[in-house]
Design a protein around this motif. Structure first.
Motif, PDB file in Angstrom:
ATOM      1  N   GLN B  65      -2.410  -1.631   0.218  1.00  0.00           N
ATOM      2  CA  GLN B  65      -3.046  -1.356   1.510  1.00  0.00           C
ATOM      3  C   GLN B  65      -2.669   0.056   1.996  1.00  0.00           C
ATOM      4  O   GLN B  65      -3.525   0.820   2.449  1.00  0.00           O
ATOM      5  CB  GLN B  65      -2.617  -2.418   2.527  1.00  0.00           C
ATOM      6  N   GLU B  69      -5.273   3.208   2.610  1.00  0.00           N
ATOM      7  CA  GLU B  69      -5.436   3.819   3.936  1.00  0.00           C
ATOM      8  C   GLU B  69      -5.463   5.341   3.864  1.00  0.00           C
ATOM      9  O   GLU B  69      -5.866   5.999   4.822  1.00  0.00           O
ATOM     10  CB  GLU B  69      -4.344   3.326   4.890  1.00  0.00           C
ATOM     11  N   ARG B 115      -8.223  -3.252   3.806  1.00  0.00           N
ATOM     12  CA  ARG B 115      -8.810  -1.936   3.611  1.00  0.00           C
ATOM     13  C   ARG B 115      -9.894  -1.956   2.546  1.00  0.00           C
ATOM     14  O   ARG B 115     -10.886  -1.229   2.619  1.00  0.00           O
ATOM     15  CB  ARG B 115      -7.710  -0.936   3.217  1.00  0.00           C
TER      16      ARG B 115
END
Lengths: 199, 199
Positions: B65, B69, B115
């Motif tokens: 994740q 990002e 995400r």
DNA sequence: ACCTGAACACCGTTCAAGT
DNA sequence: ACCTGAACACCGTTCAAGT
């Protein structure tokens, strides 16, 4: 006990080890496999395996090769390149579907197998019939191969997005299908055709 | 020694753990990471981590994740869908290139992150401007996403075929490049455009 | 030639205990 | 609330020894 020992006394070759590992992982998943469990499965001391396979990484590579050999690669030269690629893609997809627990993982183990190279060359061969320049054919081959890797990695689990959607969004993409994969492959083929028209 | 303890006494949150794991894996690779080493890195007892992260699988998901990002997803609605997708693809490729040791592995860890879903929806959103039917847009989204996964999995290591070619075949594909990735993305876009023309 | 068994240096994770 | 330390049930792999 003595009976059991007598029953199986072929002397343990790499192929039998790979196959046993593959069968186990198909059922229990990759993380559950250990050299010790595999040895038990083969009715052998844990360390016997090391006389036929150098280590765990080599074992997984061997398994990967065994799986990829399930993919038929006979070339019918008279067939249109579009059909050759479509067939290959669908077969690859079905292969990944048959081994959903191991394909994504084996793909991540960095080093390729000879069979992988053969697949790559099959694509290259099919594209030779398009009349693309060497450079473009190379690029197109890699685009197709990249897509195949994505397919193998994502298709079995429905693009890995399953746990992110609620159970109650039926319109969402939680299962890949033959239709969908065929669509994807045709998209790439159409892209190549258009490139040819415009060149 | 006592000094060292005094210097760092923020109380260890998940973000800091993920970041430390990411940094370590970028340098040493995925296999080298262990909860114990990570704890040592954070200057903490091995089991302290478990108060902030449930286990190793969750740790890797968190790292994934964090990495995703880094991918910018601002949407400029006035931009052509072709350009939006091309930009996204190139950024994703560069991201994978920045973390070559971990991307292929994280992709194989079966469960997606929030995400990932955002990226998926970004593609879906861009394709909404094409006028494709719902079904076709879904398929096309997944084709693009599948390709992205392949890209992340294959690009960093030159399609994983490196060890299969001799050192002395310079014409062979051992490095992916921005050019090549751009070509691949354009192939998919061209495929979609052609589909639109023919519908 | 092929296999065994003990040993080494690790793992992830649980749990009771400390401050 | 947050961290520690011992302990448990495992790993992959080495190496000397057995047949």
């Amino acid at each position: 006990m003595a009976r059991k020992q007598a029953v199986r006394r072929e002397p343990l070759d790499p192929q039998r080890i790979y196959q046993a590992a593959l069968d186990f992982m198909d059922v229990h998943g990759v993380d559950e496999l250990s050299m010790r469990k595999l040895a038990a499965l083969l009715d052998v001391d844990a360390m016997a395996i090391y006389h036929h396979v150098p280590g765990k990484q080599a074992l997984l590579q061997g398994v990967y090769q065994v799986v990829l050999e399930e993919l038929p690669l006979e070339e019918h030269a008279e067939v249109r390149w579009q059909d050759a690629l479509r067939t290959l893609g669908m077969r690859f997809y079905r292969l990944a579907q048959r081994h959903p627990r191991i394909f994504p993982y084996l793909l991540s183990s960095q080093y390729g197998t000879p069979r992988e190279l053969e697949i790559y060359q099959f694509i290259q061969q099919a594209l030779r019939r398009t009349g693309l320049s060497d450079q473009d054919r190379l690029y197109a081959t890699r685009a197709l191969y990249t897509f195949a890797i994505g397919l193998a990695s994502a298709a079995p689990t429905g693009l890995r997005l399953r746990p992110l959607y609620g159970e109650d969004s039926p319109s969402q993409p939680c299962q890949s299908s033959e239709d969908e994969v065929a669509f994807s492959i045709d998209l790439l083929i159409a892209g190549i055709e258009r490139w040819l028209e415009e060149r």
